[in-house]
Design an enzyme around this catalytic site. Structure first.
Site, mmCIF file in Angstrom:
data_model
loop_
_atom_site.group_PDB
_atom_site.id
_atom_site.type_symbol
_atom_site.label_atom_id
_atom_site.label_comp_id
_atom_site.label_asym_id
_atom_site.label_seq_id
_atom_site.Cartn_x
_atom_site.Cartn_y
_atom_site.Cartn_z
ATOM 1 N N SER A 146 -52.073 -11.823 53.300
ATOM 2 C CA SER A 146 -51.833 -11.753 51.850
ATOM 3 C C SER A 146 -53.124 -11.379 51.123
ATOM 4 O O SER A 146 -53.113 -10.617 50.158
ATOM 5 C CB SER A 146 -51.330 -13.102 51.318
ATOM 6 O OG SER A 146 -49.937 -13.199 51.435
ATOM 7 N N THR A 187 -47.975 -14.563 59.668
ATOM 8 C CA THR A 187 -48.035 -16.017 59.881
ATOM 9 C C THR A 187 -47.851 -16.310 61.366
ATOM 10 O O THR A 187 -48.614 -17.069 61.975
ATOM 11 C CB THR A 187 -46.944 -16.720 59.041
ATOM 12 O OG1 THR A 187 -47.146 -16.357 57.673
ATOM 13 C CG2 THR A 187 -47.016 -18.223 59.191
ATOM 14 N N ASP A 203 -42.507 -18.133 50.763
ATOM 15 C CA ASP A 203 -42.509 -19.368 51.569
ATOM 16 C C ASP A 203 -41.050 -19.601 51.985
ATOM 17 O O ASP A 203 -40.274 -18.629 52.063
ATOM 18 C CB ASP A 203 -43.091 -20.539 50.747
ATOM 19 C CG ASP A 203 -43.397 -21.759 51.604
ATOM 20 O OD1 ASP A 203 -44.370 -21.734 52.366
ATOM 21 O OD2 ASP A 203 -42.641 -22.754 51.538
ATOM 22 N N LYS A 230 -56.555 -24.522 53.661
ATOM 23 C CA LYS A 230 -56.235 -23.403 54.559
ATOM 24 C C LYS A 230 -57.119 -22.189 54.220
ATOM 25 O O LYS A 230 -57.746 -21.593 55.097
ATOM 26 C CB LYS A 230 -54.758 -23.041 54.362
ATOM 27 C CG LYS A 230 -54.220 -22.015 55.316
ATOM 28 C CD LYS A 230 -52.759 -21.668 54.987
ATOM 29 C CE LYS A 230 -51.873 -22.893 54.922
ATOM 30 N NZ LYS A 230 -50.439 -22.568 54.714
ATOM 31 N N LYS A 234 -49.221 -23.534 44.910
ATOM 32 C CA LYS A 234 -47.892 -23.464 45.529
ATOM 33 C C LYS A 234 -46.852 -23.653 44.427
ATOM 34 O O LYS A 234 -47.103 -24.331 43.427
ATOM 35 C CB LYS A 234 -47.728 -24.572 46.568
ATOM 36 C CG LYS A 234 -46.650 -24.295 47.590
ATOM 37 C CD LYS A 234 -47.177 -23.369 48.684
ATOM 38 C CE LYS A 234 -46.245 -23.252 49.861
ATOM 39 N NZ LYS A 234 -46.919 -22.787 51.065
ATOM 40 N N LYS A 283 -53.912 -19.460 45.303
ATOM 41 C CA LYS A 283 -53.057 -18.582 46.097
ATOM 42 C C LYS A 283 -52.098 -19.436 46.904
ATOM 43 O O LYS A 283 -52.476 -20.458 47.459
ATOM 44 C CB LYS A 283 -53.953 -17.764 47.060
ATOM 45 C CG LYS A 283 -53.219 -16.811 47.975
ATOM 46 C CD LYS A 283 -53.199 -15.411 47.416
ATOM 47 C CE LYS A 283 -52.243 -14.496 48.136
ATOM 48 N NZ LYS A 283 -50.828 -14.669 47.769
HETATM 49 N N1 LIG Z 1 -43.697 -17.326 55.413
HETATM 50 C C1 LIG Z 1 -44.997 -17.496 55.469
HETATM 51 O O1 LIG Z 1 -45.778 -16.551 55.337
HETATM 52 C C2 LIG Z 1 -45.569 -18.846 55.744
HETATM 53 C C3 LIG Z 1 -44.773 -19.933 56.035
HETATM 54 N N2 LIG Z 1 -45.364 -21.125 56.347
HETATM 55 C C4 LIG Z 1 -44.558 -22.302 56.615
HETATM 56 O O2 LIG Z 1 -43.692 -22.073 57.723
HETATM 57 C C5 LIG Z 1 -42.542 -22.897 57.586
HETATM 58 C C6 LIG Z 1 -41.308 -22.011 57.698
HETATM 59 O O3 LIG Z 1 -41.380 -21.041 56.665
HETATM 60 P P1 LIG Z 1 -40.686 -19.601 56.806
HETATM 61 O O4 LIG Z 1 -40.472 -19.295 58.228
HETATM 62 O O5 LIG Z 1 -41.454 -18.688 55.960
HETATM 63 O O6 LIG Z 1 -39.312 -19.899 56.087
HETATM 64 P P2 LIG Z 1 -37.907 -19.154 56.287
HETATM 65 O O7 LIG Z 1 -37.160 -19.436 55.060
HETATM 66 O O8 LIG Z 1 -38.116 -17.753 56.700
HETATM 67 O O9 LIG Z 1 -37.278 -19.944 57.520
HETATM 68 C C7 LIG Z 1 -37.091 -21.324 57.497
HETATM 69 C C8 LIG Z 1 -36.413 -21.696 58.790
HETATM 70 O O10 LIG Z 1 -36.393 -23.119 58.922
HETATM 71 C C9 LIG Z 1 -35.061 -23.503 59.270
HETATM 72 N N3 LIG Z 1 -34.840 -24.883 58.883
HETATM 73 C C10 LIG Z 1 -34.661 -25.407 57.657
HETATM 74 N N4 LIG Z 1 -34.439 -26.720 57.752
HETATM 75 C C11 LIG Z 1 -34.512 -27.032 59.080
HETATM 76 C C12 LIG Z 1 -34.377 -28.226 59.823
HETATM 77 N N5 LIG Z 1 -34.121 -29.372 59.203
HETATM 78 N N6 LIG Z 1 -34.504 -28.157 61.169
HETATM 79 C C13 LIG Z 1 -34.741 -26.992 61.802
HETATM 80 N N7 LIG Z 1 -34.884 -25.830 61.144
HETATM 81 C C14 LIG Z 1 -34.761 -25.861 59.806
HETATM 82 C C15 LIG Z 1 -34.186 -22.503 58.557
HETATM 83 O O11 LIG Z 1 -32.881 -22.491 59.070
HETATM 84 C C16 LIG Z 1 -34.961 -21.225 58.834
HETATM 85 O O12 LIG Z 1 -34.677 -20.772 60.133
HETATM 86 C C17 LIG Z 1 -42.682 -23.611 56.257
HETATM 87 O O13 LIG Z 1 -43.281 -24.870 56.460
HETATM 88 C C18 LIG Z 1 -43.632 -22.713 55.487
HETATM 89 O O14 LIG Z 1 -44.316 -23.388 54.459
HETATM 90 C C19 LIG Z 1 -46.714 -21.261 56.433
HETATM 91 C C20 LIG Z 1 -47.523 -20.219 56.172
HETATM 92 C C21 LIG Z 1 -47.043 -18.954 55.728
HETATM 93 O O1 LIG Z 2 -49.362 -15.656 51.672
HETATM 94 C C1 LIG Z 2 -49.723 -16.497 50.889
HETATM 95 O O2 LIG Z 2 -50.393 -16.267 49.903
HETATM 96 C C2 LIG Z 2 -49.397 -17.962 51.104
HETATM 97 C C3 LIG Z 2 -48.406 -18.261 52.166
HETATM 98 C C4 LIG Z 2 -48.090 -19.721 52.115
HETATM 99 O O3 LIG Z 2 -47.410 -20.173 51.219
HETATM 100 C C5 LIG Z 2 -48.661 -20.625 53.084
HETATM 101 O O4 LIG Z 2 -49.606 -20.261 53.785
HETATM 102 O O5 LIG Z 2 -48.201 -21.785 53.169
#
Ligand SMILES: NC(=O)C1=CN([C@@H]2O[C@H](COP(=O)(O)OP(=O)(O)OC[C@H]3O[C@@H](n4cnc5c(N)ncnc54)[C@H](O)[C@@H]3O)[C@@H](O)[C@H]2O)C=CC1
Ligand SMILES: O=C(O)CCC(=O)C(=O)O
Length: 421
Positions: free
Chosen positions: A355, A197, A153, A101, A113, A77
């Site tokens: 999820s 998240t 992601d 995780k 992933k 997952k």
């Molecule tokens: N969406 C989810 O459910 C989950 C996300 N994550 C992690 O959280 C982190 C963010 O993911 P999301 O918020 O989902 O992505 P997203 O695509 O919604 O947002 C990414 C954000 O990071 C910013 N960003 C990109 N490069 C950057 C930089 N160099 N400096 C500052 N900001 C920057 C973008 O402008 C955007 O605001 C990632 O590491 C992801 O793997 C972890 C668990 C679950």
């Molecule tokens: O919701 C999921 O299955 C995974 C989300 C994810 O990619 C993460 O936790 O880094």
């Protein structure tokens, strides 16, 4: 991947970082070498190339990966990332972090992933849809509701999950919502998944603040990354009375020691760029990490905090909403400074937890209220935080190593029970 300018000699390849984290915990546990070797490698990695018709009639070939780390505890997952800088090693590391995780919060999953090398910000909606459908078709043989279940992601979202689920369902001639999570509600998404998240991360911050006897009300917060994780964390923390003093995205960072007006930040983010909040509030993105705040939330990409800047971090708590934001050398420096790091595999586990709830609801075809989802999420996050904290005290480690100890024990037990090792 964010690598600071004054880079040290540290190996910041995420795959090497993940392996080092496993070794540290395995040593504490005295784990058998063959189990350590098993955990340091993904069981299956698929590398794909697929053609996409662009709006101008040309054909562009896209490349992507899906890594399935370990499925001893259940189907793999984890999310799918769209980003121009994705590497195979990064996807492998991200799949490993997913295994640990899921195991640390007790979900019946292994880790997976995926990633597609592309910049979605340069694609039209039609092109984005064709890339999304093309990738799922390319990896369709190895995914499925009881094999490997993708999710969103970085730079992917519910609409993209909807297209992907549709492609898989059409290929299999059956409506298959359980193949992917993070879908729009109308086609089997779960209430609460979009916020999960951030909500999970905020719950771990609340528990950490209690442990440190620090009040949440009035606590200052800096957040790197203003997407699904960072933006919603800002909103939820502000609702709890925290003062959000700095946020950043890929365009830059803004800071107001008196607290940013979150409604205005959201408005400029939606209509212009974050920096349109006001030139007088702009700071260097690297400065955000080093601000004198109570809580720092890295919510962007890997390697935000490395040996190059860790000694300048002033936060009392770092809650890793992002995956892999802190390097192993930085971990040692932060631990020496007495900073509590809530590790990614715990702090951002709320997303995969809801999820899991979405997948369970899809398999039952029976749906829960948002209150029910949020309560179940809170139970798991609070329980997991305290289990990790107690393990850290028991083994005399930081929270990251403790989280690995819990998950490695579970994974090793499952591999033994299945007769693999
Ligand atoms: N969406 C989810 O459910 C989950 C996300 N994550 C992690 O959280 C982190 C963010 O993911 P999301 O918020 O989902 O992505 P997203 O695509 O919604 O947002 C990414 C954000 O990071 C910013 N960003 C990109 N490069 C950057 C930089 N160099 N400096 C500052 N900001 C920057 C973008 O402008 C955007 O605001 C990632 O590491 C992801 O793997 C972890 C668990 C679950
Ligand atoms: O919701 C999921 O299955 C995974 C989300 C994810 O990619 C993460 O936790 O880094």
């Amino acid at each position: 991947m964010i690598v600071t300018k004054e880079d040290s000699k540290e190996n910041l390849n995420p795959y090497e970082v993940a392996k080092k984290q496993i070794e540290t915990a395995a040593e504490k546990l005295g784990l058998e070498p063959h189990i350590v070797e098993m955990l340091k490698r993904p069981m299956r990695v698929l590398s794909v190339s697929f053609p996409v018709k662009m709006d101008d009639g040309s054909i562009q070939i896209f490349e992507g990966y899906r890594s399935q780390h370990n499925d001893a505890l259940g189907p793999t997952k984890g999310g799918i990332r769209f980003h121009p800088d994705i590497t195979l090693d990064e996807v492998k590391a991200l799949s490993m972090w997913m295994s640990f995780k899921c195991a640390v919060v007790g979900l019946p999953y292994g880790g997976g992933k995926g990633g597609v090398i592309c910049d979605p910000r340069t694609l039209s909606t039609g092109e984005l849809e064709r890339v999304s459908r093309g990738f799922i078709e390319a990896i369709s043989q190895i995914i499925g509701p009881d094999k490997d279940i993708p999710a969103p992601d970085v730079y992917t979202n519910p609409q993209i999950m909807g297209w992907m689920m549709d492609t898989y369902s059409r290929m299999n001639h059956a409506f298959s919502p359980g193949v992917i999570t993070g879908k729009p509600l109308i086609i089997g998404g779960s209430k609460g998944r979009n916020e999960a998240t951030a909500r999970g991360c905020v719950i771990t911050i609340q528990e950490a603040m209690k442990k440190l006897h620090l009040p949440l009300k009035g606590a200052t917060v800096a957040i790197q990354g203003f997407g699904n994780a960072g933006r919603i964390a800002a909103k939820l923390l502000a609702e709890l009375g925290c003062k959000i003093v700095a946020v950043s995205d890929s365009t830059g960072a803004i800071y107001d020691p008196d607290g940013l007006n979150l409604a205005t930040v959201e408005h400029v983010k939606d209509h212009q760029t974050l920096l349109d909040y006001g030139a007088q509030y702009e700071i260097e993105p690297s400065q955000l990490l080093e601000l004198d705040v109570d809580i720092l939330v890295p919510a962007a990409l890997e390697n935000a905090i490395t040996a190059a800047n860790a000694d300048r971090i002033q936060a009392k708590i770092i809650a890793e909403a992002a995956n892999g934001p802190t390097s192993p050398e930085a971990d040692q420096i932060l631990s020496g400074k007495g900073i509590m790091v809530i590790p990614d595999i715990l702090a951002n586990a709320g997303g995969v937890t809801v999820s899991y709830f979405e997948w369970v609801q899809n398999l039952m075809n029976y749906y829960w209220s948002e209150e029910e989802v949020n309560q179940k999420l809170a139970d798991i996050m609070v329980r997991s935080f305290h289990a990790v904290h107690e393990t850290a005290e028991q083994y005399g480690t930081d929270l990251r190593t403790a989280a690995y100890i819990i998950s490695i024990k579970r994974m090793a037990e499952a591999m033994k029970a299945r007769g693999w090792v």
